[in-house]
Each structure stands twice: as structure tokens, then as C-alpha cells.
Motif scaffolding. Structure first.
Motif, PDB file in Angstrom:
ATOM      1  N   TYR A  15       0.841  -1.187   0.000  1.00 16.77           N
ATOM      2  CA  TYR A  15       0.000   0.000   0.000  1.00 16.77           C
ATOM      3  C   TYR A  15       0.878   1.239   0.000  1.00 16.77           C
ATOM      4  CZ  TYR A  15      -4.023  -2.888   1.131  1.00 16.77           C
ATOM      5  OH  TYR A  15      -5.017  -3.825   1.081  1.00 16.77           O
ATOM      6  N   TYR A  16       0.335   2.319  -0.557  1.00 16.33           N
ATOM      7  CA  TYR A  16       0.995   3.621  -0.530  1.00 16.33           C
ATOM      8  C   TYR A  16      -0.030   4.632  -0.032  1.00 16.33           C
ATOM      9  CZ  TYR A  16       3.213   7.951  -1.902  1.00 16.33           C
ATOM     10  OH  TYR A  16       3.766   9.201  -1.876  1.00 16.33           O
ATOM     11  N   ILE A  17       0.355   5.442   0.931  1.00 17.79           N
ATOM     12  CA  ILE A  17      -0.527   6.455   1.509  1.00 17.79           C
ATOM     13  C   ILE A  17       0.001   7.826   1.129  1.00 17.79           C
ATOM     14  CG2 ILE A  17      -1.429   7.405   3.662  1.00 17.79           C
ATOM     15  CD1 ILE A  17      -0.410   4.288   4.536  1.00 17.79           C
ATOM     16  N   GLY A  18      -0.890   8.693   0.656  1.00 16.31           N
ATOM     17  CA  GLY A  18      -0.467  10.029   0.257  1.00 16.31           C
ATOM     18  C   GLY A  18      -1.590  11.034   0.379  1.00 16.31           C
ATOM     19  N   SER A  19      -1.286  12.260  -0.028  1.00 14.97           N
ATOM     20  CA  SER A  19      -2.293  13.322  -0.080  1.00 14.97           C
ATOM     21  C   SER A  19      -1.964  14.233  -1.252  1.00 14.97           C
ATOM     22  CB  SER A  19      -2.336  14.104   1.234  1.00 14.97           C
ATOM     23  OG  SER A  19      -1.102  14.709   1.492  1.00 14.97           O
ATOM     24  N   CYS A  20      -2.991  14.892  -1.784  1.00 24.54           N
ATOM     25  CA  CYS A  20      -2.802  15.749  -2.950  1.00 24.54           C
ATOM     26  C   CYS A  20      -4.049  16.585  -3.192  1.00 24.54           C
ATOM     27  CB  CYS A  20      -2.515  14.914  -4.188  1.00 24.54           C
ATOM     28  SG  CYS A  20      -3.927  13.919  -4.690  1.00 24.54           S
ATOM     29  N   LYS A  49     -10.122   6.965  -0.685  1.00 26.02           N
ATOM     30  CA  LYS A  49      -9.828   8.393  -0.684  1.00 26.02           C
ATOM     31  C   LYS A  49     -10.775   9.087   0.280  1.00 26.02           C
ATOM     32  CE  LYS A  49     -12.750   9.667  -4.581  1.00 26.02           C
ATOM     33  NZ  LYS A  49     -12.809  10.246  -5.899  1.00 26.02           N
ATOM     34  N   GLU A  50     -10.298  10.200   0.813  1.00 20.87           N
ATOM     35  CA  GLU A  50     -11.074  10.989   1.751  1.00 20.87           C
ATOM     36  C   GLU A  50     -10.872  12.454   1.401  1.00 20.87           C
ATOM     37  OE1 GLU A  50     -11.452   9.938   6.187  1.00 20.87           O
ATOM     38  OE2 GLU A  50      -9.874  11.465   6.082  1.00 20.87           O
ATOM     39  N   GLN A  51     -11.952  13.172   1.231  1.00 19.16           N
ATOM     40  CA  GLN A  51     -11.890  14.574   0.822  1.00 19.16           C
ATOM     41  C   GLN A  51     -11.707  15.486   2.028  1.00 19.16           C
ATOM     42  OE1 GLN A  51     -15.150  15.429  -1.746  1.00 19.16           O
ATOM     43  NE2 GLN A  51     -14.507  17.518  -2.127  1.00 19.16           N
ATOM     44  N   HIS A  52     -10.873  16.535   1.839  1.00 18.64           N
ATOM     45  CA  HIS A  52     -10.610  17.524   2.887  1.00 18.64           C
ATOM     46  C   HIS A  52     -10.724  18.923   2.301  1.00 18.64           C
ATOM     47  CE1 HIS A  52      -9.148  14.660   5.929  1.00 18.64           C
ATOM     48  NE2 HIS A  52      -8.835  13.946   4.860  1.00 18.64           N
ATOM     49  N   LEU A  53     -11.068  19.874   3.144  1.00 19.68           N
ATOM     50  CA  LEU A  53     -11.231  21.251   2.694  1.00 19.68           C
ATOM     51  C   LEU A  53      -9.911  21.959   2.451  1.00 19.68           C
ATOM     52  CD1 LEU A  53     -14.200  22.390   4.958  1.00 19.68           C
ATOM     53  CD2 LEU A  53     -14.254  21.770   2.535  1.00 19.68           C
ATOM     54  N   ASP A  54      -8.864  21.538   3.159  1.00 16.23           N
ATOM     55  CA  ASP A  54      -7.576  22.220   2.999  1.00 16.23           C
ATOM     56  C   ASP A  54      -6.420  21.228   3.041  1.00 16.23           C
ATOM     57  OD1 ASP A  54      -6.834  21.779   5.808  1.00 16.23           O
ATOM     58  OD2 ASP A  54      -8.315  23.333   6.257  1.00 16.23           O
ATOM     59  N   LYS A  55      -5.271  21.702   2.600  1.00 15.35           N
ATOM     60  CA  LYS A  55      -4.064  20.873   2.509  1.00 15.35           C
ATOM     61  C   LYS A  55      -3.617  20.381   3.877  1.00 15.35           C
ATOM     62  CE  LYS A  55       0.555  20.959   0.514  1.00 15.35           C
ATOM     63  NZ  LYS A  55       1.503  21.737  -0.289  1.00 15.35           N
ATOM     64  N   ALA A  56      -3.699  21.249   4.869  1.00 18.62           N
ATOM     65  CA  ALA A  56      -3.242  20.888   6.217  1.00 18.62           C
ATOM     66  C   ALA A  56      -4.013  19.700   6.778  1.00 18.62           C
ATOM     67  CB  ALA A  56      -3.359  22.086   7.149  1.00 18.62           C
ATOM     68  N   SER A  57      -5.325  19.668   6.611  1.00 17.74           N
ATOM     69  CA  SER A  57      -6.096  18.548   7.154  1.00 17.74           C
ATOM     70  C   SER A  57      -5.859  17.260   6.364  1.00 17.74           C
ATOM     71  CB  SER A  57      -7.586  18.886   7.226  1.00 17.74           C
ATOM     72  OG  SER A  57      -8.110  19.156   5.958  1.00 17.74           O
ATOM     73  N   ALA A  58      -5.641  17.370   5.054  1.00 17.83           N
ATOM     74  CA  ALA A  58      -5.315  16.171   4.256  1.00 17.83           C
ATOM     75  C   ALA A  58      -3.965  15.604   4.676  1.00 17.83           C
ATOM     76  CB  ALA A  58      -5.316  16.514   2.774  1.00 17.83           C
ATOM     77  N   LEU A  59      -2.982  16.476   4.889  1.00 12.17           N
ATOM     78  CA  LEU A  59      -1.662  16.026   5.349  1.00 12.17           C
ATOM     79  C   LEU A  59      -1.728  15.405   6.741  1.00 12.17           C
ATOM     80  CD1 LEU A  59       0.720  18.887   4.173  1.00 12.17           C
ATOM     81  CD2 LEU A  59       0.920  16.460   3.605  1.00 12.17           C
TER      82      LEU A  59
END
Length: 80
Positions: A15-20, A49-59
Motif C-alpha cells: 500500500y501507498y498512503i499520500g495526499s494531494c 480516498k477521503e476529501q478535505h477542505l484544505d491541505k493541512a487537514s489532508a496532510l
């Protein structure tokens, strides 16, 4: 919108975990021949996948999942 995501490579059985921000473009890049963890196989598929409003919360979510260091927990998240 930003995303935390999990990819899976059948060839590597990993598995690979990331954000973008642009998930489709990011997966395409993972599947190109390049140096790095996802390079060379070209068979990465999106499992979660999980949607986030901003980069900080996705990270933050990406780091939380990576800190689990547990395949069982990752697969449980994917099934949920």
C-alpha cells in the motif's frame, strides 16, 4: 479540495498512503516510470480516498494513517 488516499500495487503487494489536490493526476504520476517508492511497477490502483477542505487537514490525515504502521488497520479503513 484536497484528498488523503491509499493506493495498492498487486505486483508488490504493498500500500501507498499520500495526499494531494488533483487525485487523478497524482495517480497518473505514481504509475509513470520514475525513481521512488511507486516507480517501476505502474500498477497502482486507488483503494480509498477521503476529501478535505484544505491541505493541512489532508496532510494530517495522511500522517495519521502512516503512523498506524499496520496493514490490518489500513485494510480495515479501506473496507469501511
Amino acid at each position: 479540495m484536497y484528498f488523503a488516499y491509499i493506493l495498492f500495487s498487486p505486483e508488490r503487494n504493498k500500500y501507498y498512503i499520500g495526499s494531494c489536490q488533483d487525485i487523478e493526476d497524482r495517480i497518473r504520476k505514481h504509475n509513470t516510470n520514475h525513481n521512488g517508492f511507486t516507480g517501476k511497477t505502474g500498477d497502482w490502483v486507488l483503494k480509498w480516498k477521503e476529501q478535505h477542505l484544505d491541505k493541512a487537514s489532508a496532510l494530517k490525515r495522511e500522517k495519521q494513517i502512516k503512523n498506524w504502521k499496520s496493514r490490518i488497520m489500513i485494510e480495515k479503513l479501506i473496507r469501511a
